[in-house]
Design an enzyme around this catalytic site. Structure first.
Site, short mmCIF file in Angstrom:
data_model
loop_
_atom_site.label_atom_id
_atom_site.label_comp_id
_atom_site.label_asym_id
_atom_site.label_seq_id
_atom_site.Cartn_x
_atom_site.Cartn_y
_atom_site.Cartn_z
N LEU A 1 0.84 -1.20 0.00
CA LEU A 1 0.00 0.00 0.00
C LEU A 1 0.87 1.25 0.00
O LEU A 1 0.42 2.31 0.41
CB LEU A 1 -0.90 0.02 1.23
CG LEU A 1 -2.26 -0.69 1.17
CD1 LEU A 1 -3.07 -0.35 2.41
CD2 LEU A 1 -3.06 -0.31 -0.07
N ALA B 1 2.37 4.27 -1.62
CA ALA B 1 2.21 5.10 -2.82
C ALA B 1 3.59 5.57 -3.29
O ALA B 1 4.52 5.68 -2.50
CB ALA B 1 1.32 6.29 -2.50
N CYS C 1 8.50 -8.68 -13.09
CA CYS C 1 7.28 -9.49 -12.92
C CYS C 1 5.99 -8.71 -13.08
O CYS C 1 5.19 -9.01 -13.97
CB CYS C 1 7.30 -10.16 -11.55
SG CYS C 1 8.57 -11.41 -11.43
#
Ligand code: UDX
Length: 433
Positions: free
Chosen positions: A250, A252, A260
């Site tokens: 999470l 940012a 990948c």
């Protein structure tokens, strides 16, 4: 057990070294002689913390060997891992030509029953394709089984991820093969998920695409935070403490890169379209991610009144800390875009500079991190290496000619940066300028 790992890339080398460390006899095979020779001298083809040590110990103890002789490795092994590259094609689909070539070689050289394990990230159905190819080339009296056993290691923490995974996914065509793989992994004492081959192949894509989407989601919220005057770091603390959501992935920033997430999201989107079940949310994640470096670029251009003729210091080049990997690096994309816009860019990265020089010859490479600030109108943090976490902002400010600091990964306390007389710009944290 006697194992062969074909393809000495990130996944192949780490897998081989870890299995050797667990007491197996492992032959790692690659068709690049130079790579094999380097490894025999314990020189790593890429930087990964702890890898050199584990390769050296197991090579010296005779459990880990390197070879270009695929035929010999196939004959001497009961389980053969395929870990060759599966690069993306222009339209997003996965190029399986290396996997196909290895399958054909295995078929040509097989001498008795073998278990073939796909470690490479491959689209659903590849297990069956590998079996078909081997069947075409092998003698009819010899049998093979093909398993999907995706790898979830992250660069920078690959050894501990491979030694101690959250779960081990074994997509097996029958119980006998599943038991053999369970035996191989039993010493790790980790949860094992036994599935069909196709489900295992899908688990890998679904996991990576979900994580990539989590990042694009939070980046989208961050971009809105900038507009409405909220702080994404406060928001993610509040959101991430909901145990149903969790606080991982999470963070940012300037977006996801690496070998990948970008390729696997493209591949999953391609497959979903091919089967008439387009995953629109993945399409959106990819589009958000492509735009994310522009958010920082625009902030810099607006604050500086254009980028042409400006000098920018850039901290970090690799797609994430702990690796010299520049594949799909948004840090490198920003450095290149700054150069294209006519800025002088002074860069420093603890590991990736040598690899970067041929790819980005116009940047100015600094041998020490504070040198990026010399005469700079602005400094940007692009990759959150540990050694950047405790910057001496007073020293940085003294060396700079301007006073702007862009934190592309939101790793600093804006107040600390401001105390040194710098203006702070993060992602989704409002702006000073
Ligand atoms: C990923 C998966 O995590 C791993 O399970 C899979 O096997 C291979 O792909 P990796 O590419 O090594 O591993 O790196 P990862 O740590 O997942 O980060 C990928 C990218 O996402 C990086 O560019 C990183 O900077 C970015 N990221 C990650 C964010 O921007 N925010 C986050 O919160 C987490």
């Amino acid at each position: 057990m006697n194992l062969a790992v074909i393809g000495i890339g990130y996944v192949g080398l780490v897998t081989g070294a870890v299995f050797a460390d667990l007491g197996n006899m492992v032959i790692c095979v690659d068709n690049m002689e130079e790579k094999v020779r380097m490894l025999e001298n314990h020189e790593m083809p890429f930087y990964e913390p702890g890898l050199e040590e584990i390769v050296a110990i197991n090579h010296e103890d005779g459990r880990l060997s390197f070879s270009t002789d695929l035929a010999d490795a196939v004959r001497r092994s009961e389980i053969i891992f395929i870990a060759v590259g599966t690069p993306p094609m222009d339209d997003g689909q996965t190029d399986l030509s290396y996997v196909e070539a290895v399958a054909a070689e295995i078929g040509r050289n097989i001498n008795d029953y073998k278990i073939i394990v796909n470690k490479s990230t491959v689209p659903v159905g590849t297990g069956e394709m590998v079996k078909d190819i081997i069947n075409r080339f092998k003698p009819s009296n010899i049998d093979v089984d093909v398993v999907s056993n995706p790898e979830f290691l992250s660069e920078g923490t690959a050894i501990s991820d491979a030694m101690s995974p959250d779960r081990i996914v074994i997509g097996a065509p029958n119980k006998r093969v599943a038991m053999k793989l369970i035996e191989l992994y039993s010493t790790m004492e980790k949860p094992m998920v036994i599935t069909s081959v196709r489900s295992a192949e899908m688990i890998k894509y679904a996991s990576n695409a979900f994580l990539a989407t989590k990042i694009s989601f939070i980046n989208s919220i961050a971009n809105l935070c900038d507009r409405v005057g909220a702080d994404i770091e406060e928001v993610t603390r509040g959101v991430g403490l909901d145990s149903r959501i969790g606080n991982k992935f999470l963070r940012a920033g300037i977006g996801f890169g690496g070998s990948c997430f970008p390729k696997d999201t493209e591949s999953l989107l391609y497959v979903s379209r091919k089967y008439g079940a387009e995953i629109e949310i993945i399409d959106a994640s990819i589009r958000v991610n492509r735009k994310q470096p522009d958010i920082l670029m625009k902030k810099a251009a607006d604050a500086l009144g254009g980028l042409e003729g400006k000098t920018i210091g850039a901290l970090g080049l690799s797609f994430k800390p702990g690796t010299d990997d520049l594949r799909e690096s948004n840090a490198l994309a920003i450095v290149s875009a700054l150069l294209t816009a006519g800025a002088t860019v002074r860069v420093y990265d603890p590991m990736a500079m040598e690899k970067c020089k041929p790819m980005c010859p116009d940047a100015t490479y600094c041998e020490e991190l504070y040198k990026v600030a010399e005469g700079a109108d602005a400094v940007m943090l692009l990759t959150e290496w540990n050694k950047f976490k405790h910057l001496n902002f007073n020293r940085l400010r003294e060396l700079m000619s301007g006073d702007m600091f862009f934190d592309g990964r939101n790793i600093y306390d804006p107040q600390v940066v401001r105390r040194a007389g710098l203006r702070y710009y993060g992602i989704g944290r409002g702006a000073d300028g």
